[in-house]
Design an enzyme around this catalytic site. Structure first.
Site, short mmCIF file in Angstrom:
data_model
loop_
_atom_site.label_atom_id
_atom_site.label_comp_id
_atom_site.label_asym_id
_atom_site.label_seq_id
_atom_site.Cartn_x
_atom_site.Cartn_y
_atom_site.Cartn_z
N HIS A 194 0.81 -1.34 -0.01
CA HIS A 194 0.20 -0.15 0.11
C HIS A 194 0.94 1.31 -0.17
O HIS A 194 2.12 1.19 0.15
CB HIS A 194 -0.81 -0.02 1.23
CG HIS A 194 -0.14 0.16 2.24
ND1 HIS A 194 0.55 -0.88 3.05
CD2 HIS A 194 0.27 1.23 3.01
CE1 HIS A 194 1.26 -0.28 4.12
NE2 HIS A 194 1.06 1.13 4.24
N HIS B 83 5.42 5.97 -1.40
CA HIS B 83 5.92 4.94 -1.62
C HIS B 83 5.36 3.40 -1.03
O HIS B 83 4.69 3.45 -0.38
CB HIS B 83 7.38 4.83 -1.00
CG HIS B 83 7.49 4.80 0.49
ND1 HIS B 83 7.22 5.84 1.36
CD2 HIS B 83 7.48 3.75 1.38
CE1 HIS B 83 7.27 5.46 2.68
NE2 HIS B 83 7.40 4.14 2.71
#
Length: 180
Positions: A43, A125
């Site tokens: 995620h 990220h």
């Protein structure tokens, strides 16, 4: 007695992209790189909330439901290693404004509700490995995957039997971009 839960707002990766990332990771890093993040846990964190009470959870859930944010796409075209935290990641070289605005709004509301927010700049990220404390050979390029963000979600993080699991508690749609 109020039970606290470890929560965060995030963008999920679709199952197809999860599989592509896992396969690419297996082909580009040695097995001893670090502790691999499982496919279903991939995620992009928008705002980490920490251990919070049900009262704060309810308040932040209501606020999230009122956020008017646009759908966006981003390209996962960057890769790196943060030796201090031991994270190997893929991210984006050019974060879309809609992503930066969504994260900023969520972090701001979290801070106003007593959730400590990092002073480090937001760096969108996807963590590939944790506990990667030794030097890591970074592949020269990523496959340039596209992530189409159509919703953001509130997740709970639990740790049981030596494993971290993320469970989606609620999601909110992002709005279609108006025609110009």
């Amino acid at each position: 007695m109020s039970v606290e839960r470890r929560l965060f707002f995030a963008l999920a990766l679709p199952a197809k992209l999860q599989k592509q990332v896992i396969k690419w990771r297996a082909n580009n890093f040695p097995q001893d790189t670090g502790r691999p993040v499982t496919a279903v846990n991939l995620h992009i964190t928008l705002a980490f909330l920490g251990e919070i009470s049900e009262l704060k959870t309810d308040a932040l859930t209501r606020i999230a439901g009122r956020i008017q944010a646009q759908k966006f796409s981003l390209c996962l075209d960057d890769i790196g290693h943060w030796p201090g935290s031991g994270v190997v990641w893929i991210g984006t070289k050019r974060a879309p404004n809609a992503l930066l605005q969504l994260a900023s709004v969520l972090r701001s509301h979290a801070a106003r509700n007593g959730c400590h927010q990092s002073t480090l700049p937001f760096h969108p990220h996807v963590s590939l490995y944790r506990s990667a404390t030794r030097p890591v050979a970074i592949p020269p390029a990523t496959p340039d995957w596209q992530l189409d963000a159509e919703e953001f979600s509130l997740y709970e993080s639990t740790y049981k039997r030596g494993r971290t699991r993320y469970r989606c508690l609620q999601s909110w749609p992002l709005a279609d971009i108006p025609a110009t």
